[in-house]
Design an enzyme around this catalytic site. Structure first.
Site, PDB file in Angstrom:
ATOM      1  N   GLY A  62       0.789  -1.235   0.000  1.00 23.50           N
ATOM      2  CA  GLY A  62       0.000   0.000   0.000  1.00 23.50           C
ATOM      3  C   GLY A  62       0.816   1.278   0.000  1.00 23.50           C
ATOM      4  CG  ASN A  90      -3.136  -0.916 -12.853  1.00 22.50           C
ATOM      5  OD1 ASN A  90      -3.021  -1.100 -11.632  1.00 22.50           O
ATOM      6  ND2 ASN A  90      -2.451  -1.614 -13.738  1.00 22.50           N
ATOM      7  CE  LYS A 142      13.337   9.379  -4.598  1.00 27.58           C
ATOM      8  NZ  LYS A 142      14.696   9.765  -4.874  1.00 27.58           N
ATOM      9  CG  ASP A 169      -0.897  -4.257 -16.933  1.00 27.47           C
ATOM     10  OD1 ASP A 169      -1.658  -3.723 -16.117  1.00 27.47           O
ATOM     11  OD2 ASP A 169      -0.129  -5.188 -16.632  1.00 27.47           O
ATOM     12  CG  ASN A 178       1.736   3.255  -5.804  1.00 31.12           C
ATOM     13  OD1 ASN A 178       2.135   4.290  -6.330  1.00 31.12           O
ATOM     14  ND2 ASN A 178       2.308   2.084  -6.014  1.00 31.12           N
ATOM     15  CG  HIS A 211       2.392  -2.275 -15.356  1.00 35.02           C
ATOM     16  ND1 HIS A 211       2.044  -3.504 -14.836  1.00 35.02           N
ATOM     17  CD2 HIS A 211       3.449  -2.494 -16.173  1.00 35.02           C
ATOM     18  CE1 HIS A 211       2.852  -4.426 -15.324  1.00 35.02           C
ATOM     19  NE2 HIS A 211       3.714  -3.840 -16.143  1.00 35.02           N
TER      20      HIS A 211
HETATM   21  C1  GAR Z   1       3.633  -1.340  -7.318  1.00 32.97           C
HETATM   22  O1  GAR Z   1       4.946  -1.412  -7.783  1.00 32.97           O
HETATM   23  C2  GAR Z   1       2.656  -1.403  -8.484  1.00 32.97           C
HETATM   24  O2  GAR Z   1       3.115  -0.726  -9.616  1.00 32.97           O
HETATM   25  C3  GAR Z   1       2.585  -2.880  -8.716  1.00 32.97           C
HETATM   26  O3  GAR Z   1       2.539  -3.442  -7.428  1.00 32.97           O
HETATM   27  C4  GAR Z   1       3.247  -2.602  -6.528  1.00 32.97           C
HETATM   28  C5  GAR Z   1       2.349  -2.278  -5.358  1.00 32.97           C
HETATM   29  O4  GAR Z   1       3.049  -1.585  -4.394  1.00 32.97           O
HETATM   30  N1  GAR Z   1       1.444  -3.235  -9.491  1.00 32.97           N
HETATM   31  C6  GAR Z   1       1.451  -4.198 -10.389  1.00 32.97           C
HETATM   32  O5  GAR Z   1       2.418  -4.891 -10.622  1.00 32.97           O
HETATM   33  C7  GAR Z   1       0.135  -4.389 -11.118  1.00 32.97           C
HETATM   34  N2  GAR Z   1       0.325  -5.260 -12.232  1.00 32.97           N
HETATM   35  P1  GAR Z   1       2.296  -0.869  -3.198  1.00 32.97           P
HETATM   36  O6  GAR Z   1       1.348  -1.916  -2.608  1.00 32.97           O
HETATM   37  O7  GAR Z   1       3.401  -0.536  -2.230  1.00 32.97           O
HETATM   38  O8  GAR Z   1       1.585   0.327  -3.738  1.00 32.97           O
END
Ligand code: GAR
Length: 204
Positions: free
Chosen positions: A15, A110, A175, A148, A17, A112
């Protein structure tokens, strides 16, 4: 409060993001309110982050539903009950069904961890390293029926170094994710996006 964009944030894990969205709301950059956080993983650390900031959380376990459609119809119900304007996938590791995409058409974003259309799906950073690219990055996009493949809103590039591991590259990309995701949401909140087919122009 009336003109704040109402967000529903879907998570499965750490989490970070979600945290950057919360931080950008709290510092006044992002004119939005998170109405609900939904996690399909009861152990996701993002649940703790949301709770710390007084944001309501719902946990929907994959196994509690007969099939994907039932899971998604519960998701739709919760998001609609919370009058969500925009659905934010923030590390949500599930493919959404067609009824869900229709219920929130052009209203699902989303992030990615790769420069799409390169390296879609899971482990975008690992795929990039294995391919040997010199530049990778992250992409914020609208979600469509493909994996995606939806219209791209913002991308940010980072360098890939010879001694990078999946962890070091992921950290560098993350980041940038924390910077561009709130920015993309704010563009949406300000009505700055002109969408023509799969091309998105950000109006000045
Ligand atoms: C992030 O790097 C996001 O881009 C990726 O999962 C991570 C979640 O991090 N998403 C994917 O790969 C979707 N295909 P977070 O839980 O710390 O935000």
């Amino acid at each position: 409060m009336a003109d704040l964009l109402k967000l529903g944030v879907l998570i499965s894990g750490n989490g970070s993001n979600l945290q950057s969205i919360i931080d950008n709301i709290e510092k006044g950059f992002l004119k939005a309110i998170i109405k609900i956080v939904i996690s399909n993983n009861p152990n996701a650390y993002g649940i703790t982050r949301a709770t710390k900031h007084g944001i309501p959380v719902v946990i929907l376990k994959n196994g509690d539903f007969k099939n994907k459609e039932d899971f998604d119809s519960e998701l739709i119900k919760i998001l609609k009950n919370n009058s969500v304007d925009l659905v934010i996938l923030a590390g949500f590791m599930r493919i959404l069904t067609s009824p869900f995409l229709k219920a929130f058409s052009q209203k699902i974003m989303n992030i990615h961890p790769a420069l799409l259309p390169s390296f879609p799906g899971i482990h975008g950073q690992k795929q990039a390293l294995e391919y040997g690219v010199k530049i990778s990055g992250c992409t914020v996009h609208f979600v469509d029926e493909g994996v995606d493949t939806g219209p791209i809103i913002i991308q940010s590039a980072v360098q890939v170094f010879d001694d990078d591991t999946e962890e070091t590259l992921s950290a560098r990309i993350l980041k940038e994710e924390h910077r561009i995701y709130p920015q993309a949401i704010q563009f949406y909140a300000e009505g700055k996006m002109e969408i023509k087919g799969r091309k998105i122009r950000i109006k000045n």
